[in-house]
Design a protein around this motif. Structure first.
Motif: not given
Length: 306
Positions: A281, A284-285, A289
């Motif tokens: 997590e 990815n996030n 980002k």
């Protein structure tokens, strides 16, 4: 190898091993809960579609998981085409297999294989009884190419059938057990005799065909059971179920993939599924980002006096 080609993330990578352990742990907790809540939201969406039926929702989500990425969509469509209430009414494993294989579009009308003939006849009767004649998927929707025989959808459907037959009240069973060992027993019911010697219809295996593997059951706990527990905990406003999900993840070994290996290289200890899910997590996030200022680790590196 960089998580992302960004100066801020490169700085984060270089400084990561020196980051305060308390900061690391708090960020991992935050990332894990964000991941679980995101998955729980998808459970809630499916629950709403099923008008609050938790058993039907658990059945459909488990079906998707039994597809293990490559066949996840047709497995999910199969479950949607065949209500769990119909499965629950069957008193024989052959009937459950007939319903699933029949609605999967996998049964042939002409064959010398007596088992397939039994399935076909049983499905014809059950499809007429429950009005399933137009509900079947097309056999071309299932993928076999480049899969190991142990992952063939035929074998997975047989294993799913055995689980459904032996576990009548899916949801209550899944949320009541608090150890991986207990959950594992639910999935080790074993496929029927035919599927102990076959990976596919009419093609006998060279040796004995094993049941669902330990790593596959771990995958189901991580991707279906833990999110179900979190969603139910939110629904009931009961932290017990959320804590049970977290505890289950701590009982499982970490997933091994490119993301977790990258974190290991950076000096992070990745020992349990709790760790690996949190780090996936985070990657990815947050990292991908460039949400460095939403990350305790990123803030502690980019703004050391913060």
């Amino acid at each position: 190898k960089k998580l992302i080609n960004s100066p801020s993330v490169i700085a984060c990578e270089k400084s990561f091993p020196k980051t305060n352990e308390v900061v690391k742990l708090s960020m991992l907790d935050k990332a894990l809960m964000q991941r679980l809540e995101s998955k729980a939201h998808r459970v809630e969406e499916q629950l709403n579609f099923n008008k609050g039926d938790w058993d039907e929702t658990a059945y459909q989500l488990l079906a998707r998981n039994f597809g293990f990425n490559v066949n996840a969509d047709p497995f999910f469509q199969l479950a949607r085409s065949l209500p769990f209430k119909i499965i629950q009414k069957q008193s024989d494993l052959l009937q459950v297999e007939a319903l699933l294989f029949g609605n999967a579009g996998m049964l042939l009308t002409k064959t010398k294989d007596s088992y397939i003939t039994q399935l076909f006849r049983e499905y014809q009767l059950l499809a007429q009884k429950y009005g399933l004649q137009n509900a079947a998927l097309n056999s071309s929707q299932w993928r076999f190419l480049r899969l190991r025989p142990a992952n063939f959808p035929t074998l997975r459907i047989s294993q799913f059938s055995a689980f459904l037959f032996t576990t009548k009240n899916i949801f209550s069973n899944l949320i009541s057990l608090d150890s991986f060992a207990a959950l594992e027993k639910l999935f080790l019911s074993g496929q029927s005799e035919y599927w102990k010697t076959h990976f596919h219809f009419g093609k006998k295996a060279k040796g004995k065909v094993a049941g669902i593997g330990n790593s596959s059951i771990q995958n189901i706990v991580i991707n279906t059971i833990a999110p179900l527990l979190v969603a139910y905990g939110k629904y009931k406003d009961d932290q017990l179920f959320v804590d049970r999900a977290l505890d289950l993840l701590q009982q499982l070994p970490a997933e091994q993939n490119k993301i977790t290996r990258t974190w290991t290289v950076l000096g992070m200890k990745v020992t349990t599924a709790f760790d690996s899910q949190a780090l996936i997590e985070l990657h990815n996030n947050f990292c991908q980002k460039r949400f460095c200022l939403n990350c305790n680790i990123g803030v502690s590196i980019l703004k050391p006096d913060h």
